[in-house]
Structures are given as C-alpha cells and as structure tokens.
Design a protein around this motif. Structure first.
Motif, mmCIF file in Angstrom:
data_model
loop_
_atom_site.group_PDB
_atom_site.id
_atom_site.type_symbol
_atom_site.label_atom_id
_atom_site.label_comp_id
_atom_site.label_asym_id
_atom_site.label_seq_id
_atom_site.Cartn_x
_atom_site.Cartn_y
_atom_site.Cartn_z
ATOM 1 N N ARG A 3 49.924 31.453 68.534
ATOM 2 C CA ARG A 3 50.218 32.709 69.207
ATOM 3 C C ARG A 3 50.011 33.909 68.283
ATOM 4 O O ARG A 3 49.875 35.041 68.737
ATOM 5 N N GLY A 4 50.016 33.642 66.957
ATOM 6 C CA GLY A 4 49.843 34.718 65.996
ATOM 7 C C GLY A 4 48.974 34.283 64.829
ATOM 8 O O GLY A 4 48.967 33.109 64.454
ATOM 9 N N ALA A 5 48.237 35.238 64.266
ATOM 10 C CA ALA A 5 47.421 34.994 63.076
ATOM 11 C C ALA A 5 47.799 36.035 62.032
ATOM 12 O O ALA A 5 47.714 37.241 62.288
ATOM 13 N N LEU A 6 48.230 35.555 60.875
ATOM 14 C CA LEU A 6 48.656 36.424 59.782
ATOM 15 C C LEU A 6 47.611 36.346 58.675
ATOM 16 O O LEU A 6 47.302 35.260 58.178
ATOM 17 N N PHE A 7 47.084 37.494 58.305
ATOM 18 C CA PHE A 7 45.988 37.542 57.347
ATOM 19 C C PHE A 7 46.440 38.174 56.031
ATOM 20 O O PHE A 7 46.938 39.308 56.016
ATOM 21 N N ASP A 8 46.265 37.453 54.937
ATOM 22 C CA ASP A 8 46.286 38.094 53.633
ATOM 23 C C ASP A 8 45.136 39.107 53.605
ATOM 24 O O ASP A 8 44.235 39.057 54.448
ATOM 25 N N MET A 9 45.145 40.013 52.649
ATOM 26 C CA MET A 9 44.070 41.005 52.589
ATOM 27 C C MET A 9 43.091 40.735 51.448
ATOM 28 O O MET A 9 41.933 40.398 51.668
ATOM 29 N N ASP A 10 43.560 40.892 50.199
ATOM 30 C CA ASP A 10 42.659 40.756 49.051
ATOM 31 C C ASP A 10 42.143 39.329 48.955
ATOM 32 O O ASP A 10 42.910 38.373 48.868
ATOM 33 N N GLY A 11 40.813 39.179 48.979
ATOM 34 C CA GLY A 11 40.220 37.858 48.929
ATOM 35 C C GLY A 11 40.195 37.149 50.265
ATOM 36 O O GLY A 11 39.717 36.023 50.354
ATOM 37 N N THR A 12 40.688 37.787 51.312
ATOM 38 C CA THR A 12 40.732 37.168 52.635
ATOM 39 C C THR A 12 40.015 38.044 53.653
ATOM 40 O O THR A 12 38.981 37.658 54.190
ATOM 41 N N LEU A 13 40.543 39.219 53.931
ATOM 42 C CA LEU A 13 39.806 40.143 54.801
ATOM 43 C C LEU A 13 38.533 40.623 54.121
ATOM 44 O O LEU A 13 37.503 40.844 54.769
ATOM 45 N N VAL A 14 38.635 40.822 52.814
ATOM 46 C CA VAL A 14 37.487 41.266 52.011
ATOM 47 C C VAL A 14 37.386 40.395 50.771
ATOM 48 O O VAL A 14 38.395 39.973 50.206
ATOM 49 N N ASP A 15 36.161 40.158 50.342
ATOM 50 C CA ASP A 15 35.914 39.344 49.146
ATOM 51 C C ASP A 15 35.872 40.294 47.944
ATOM 52 O O ASP A 15 34.813 40.655 47.447
ATOM 53 N N ASN A 16 37.049 40.670 47.487
ATOM 54 C CA ASN A 16 37.149 41.761 46.509
ATOM 55 C C ASN A 16 37.771 41.360 45.178
ATOM 56 O O ASN A 16 38.130 42.225 44.380
ATOM 57 N N THR A 17 37.890 40.074 44.911
ATOM 58 C CA THR A 17 38.502 39.652 43.658
ATOM 59 C C THR A 17 37.747 40.204 42.455
ATOM 60 O O THR A 17 38.362 40.681 41.492
ATOM 61 N N ASP A 18 36.426 40.175 42.513
ATOM 62 C CA ASP A 18 35.639 40.696 41.396
ATOM 63 C C ASP A 18 35.840 42.198 41.219
ATOM 64 O O ASP A 18 35.800 42.705 40.089
ATOM 65 N N VAL A 19 36.055 42.908 42.330
ATOM 66 C CA VAL A 19 36.275 44.358 42.242
ATOM 67 C C VAL A 19 37.628 44.643 41.591
ATOM 68 O O VAL A 19 37.749 45.528 40.734
ATOM 69 N N HIS A 20 38.650 43.901 41.996
ATOM 70 C CA HIS A 20 39.953 44.061 41.346
ATOM 71 C C HIS A 20 39.857 43.713 39.860
ATOM 72 O O HIS A 20 40.464 44.386 39.019
ATOM 73 N N PHE A 21 39.100 42.676 39.545
ATOM 74 C CA PHE A 21 38.918 42.278 38.146
ATOM 75 C C PHE A 21 38.288 43.419 37.350
ATOM 76 O O PHE A 21 38.740 43.748 36.247
ATOM 77 N N LYS A 22 37.249 44.040 37.928
ATOM 78 C CA LYS A 22 36.590 45.159 37.249
ATOM 79 C C LYS A 22 37.539 46.336 37.113
ATOM 80 O O LYS A 22 37.562 47.014 36.058
ATOM 81 N N ALA A 23 38.331 46.604 38.147
ATOM 82 C CA ALA A 23 39.290 47.704 38.076
ATOM 83 C C ALA A 23 40.327 47.455 36.992
ATOM 84 O O ALA A 23 40.704 48.372 36.244
ATOM 85 N N PHE A 24 40.797 46.203 36.886
ATOM 86 C CA PHE A 24 41.749 45.871 35.819
ATOM 87 C C PHE A 24 41.085 45.999 34.441
ATOM 88 O O PHE A 24 41.740 46.394 33.474
ATOM 89 N N GLU A 25 39.803 45.650 34.345
ATOM 90 C CA GLU A 25 39.095 45.802 33.068
ATOM 91 C C GLU A 25 39.073 47.266 32.628
ATOM 92 O O GLU A 25 39.395 47.591 31.471
ATOM 93 N N ILE A 26 38.714 48.152 33.540
ATOM 94 C CA ILE A 26 38.694 49.585 33.230
ATOM 95 C C ILE A 26 40.091 50.070 32.872
ATOM 96 O O ILE A 26 40.294 50.782 31.883
ATOM 97 N N PHE A 27 41.062 49.660 33.674
ATOM 98 C CA PHE A 27 42.450 50.068 33.482
ATOM 99 C C PHE A 27 42.999 49.567 32.147
ATOM 100 O O PHE A 27 43.596 50.334 31.371
ATOM 101 N N CYS A 28 42.801 48.292 31.845
ATOM 102 C CA CYS A 28 43.332 47.723 30.600
ATOM 103 C C CYS A 28 42.646 48.315 29.375
ATOM 104 O O CYS A 28 43.283 48.497 28.329
#
Length: 216
Positions: A3-28
């Motif tokens: 009756r319901g579908a619950l979606f994670d976002m990062d890595g699920t709705l969008v394939d963005n793990t590499d983007v977060h990784f790059k953002a953490f690289e810049i940030f760190c």
C-alpha cells in the motif's frame, strides 16, 4: 500488493554517491583532513552529525558546529551536482505505475530537507511523493527506524504495509527495525555481493528491474 513505498534518497532516487564523495573531498581539503576516505564507507546512509564526527573528529565538530559544517558541505554538493542530476533509471516509470495502482509514496532520507527538495524538484518527481521525511525532522537518523516509522505514519499506513527502496546497510537496518514488509536494495553505492549479505529481500541495479513479485 503493498500500500506504500518508502524511498531513501541518496543512492536510491539518484545515483549520487560519487558526487557526495567529491563534495566531501573538497570540504575535507578545506579543513586539512587527509584520511577521511577510509572512514567514509562505514557511515554511508547515516546523518550528517555521525558522518562529520567520523570524518573530522569530535574536536572540529564541536568547534565549528554540526549545522554550520553540514550546510557548508551540502552547498558544495548541490553546486557540483546541479548540472548533471538525473533520477535512477526506471524511477519515473515506477512512480507512475505506483500512482496508477494507488500505492502511496514517501521519501525517507537522512539528508537535510534542502537536499530532498533539491533532488525532487530538479528531477521533476516531487508530485509523486505525499510525504518528505528528512534527517533534520527526526531526533535519530538511520540505522534508527524513526525516519521510516515517521514516513509510514505520514502516509497513514502501518510499516508492514510498506516496501522500502534503499542502497546502504544503515538504511536497510532502519527499514528492518521499522517493521516494513520488505526492502529492495539498489547497487548504486555497494556491490550486489555486499548487499546480498544484508537482509534485503531483493537486489537490483535500478528501478527498471523492479518486478511484480517485489511489489506484492
């Protein structure tokens, strides 16, 4: 059928793990942190507070504050991702099918609300989600079940009536602890072999591989 579908976002709705990784690289790099990559895999899917303490250490987080550091990192992420953002293959078609069949949908993400809105609006899929539960709306992020318990409640459903789509062990554990019917894991962040050691009922590459059996 669910009756319901619950979606994670990062890595699920969008394939963005590499983007977060790059953002953490810049940030760190801004903060002179050199050894953060080895720690990142263990905290994928968790809230920013847990991630920042794992990467920068308690002293730096206490000095600058979780909120300020998280805002800085997420601003980097949105800036570098905006030109190329796209939903995972098959997502829109699945959302359209779920709507036709009366399945209600919600986002349950450890990410901040600004990022949730950013993804849904840029991917033009916001209309499909009746509820948006982000990490800044709950007191405990994944692997705690609060996000998925809240998402199901906001749809007016029991967790056992819901399917969860996830990509990370922390989220799969959160779904289990919430008591959802089953979890489907996507191989956007981790390998199929790694995800098959989890409690996910099914492992798929993208939403085009979601079958009738998975939605029952």
């Amino acid at each position: 059928m669910i009756r319901g579908a619950l979606f994670d976002m990062d890595g699920t709705l969008v394939d963005n793990t590499d983007v977060h990784f790059k953002a953490f690289e810049i940030f760190c790099n801004r903060y002179g942190v050199k050894d953060w990559q080895e720690k990142f895999a263990a905290v994928i899917g968790m809230g920013n507070g847990d991630i920042l303490r794992a990467l920068l250490g308690n002293e730096a987080v206490d000095k600058w504050g979780v909120e300020a550091l998280a805002d800085e990192k997420e601003a980097i992420y949105r800036e570098i991702y905006a030109p190329t953002i796209a939903p995972v293959e098959g997502l829109r078609e699945l959302l359209e099918r779920l709507r036709r069949e009366g399945v209600r949908c919600a986002v349950g993400s450890s990410g901040c609300r600004t990022n949730v809105d950013f993804v849904l609006e840029r991917c033009r899929i916001g209309e499909f989600f009746e509820a948006r539960v982000s990490g800044d709306r709950v007191s405990r992020c994944k692997p705690d079940p609060e996000i998925y318990l809240t998402a199901a409640a906001e749809l007016g459903l029991e967790p056992s009536d819901c399917l969860v789509f996830e990509d990370a062990p922390a989220g799969i554990e959160a779904a289990d602890r919430a008591g959802v019917r089953r979890t489907v894991a996507l191989t956007t962040s981790l390998s199929a072999e790694a995800l098959r050691t989890s409690s996910a009922a099914y492992v798929v590459r993208n939403f085009a591989e979601v079958t009738d059996e998975m939605l029952r």
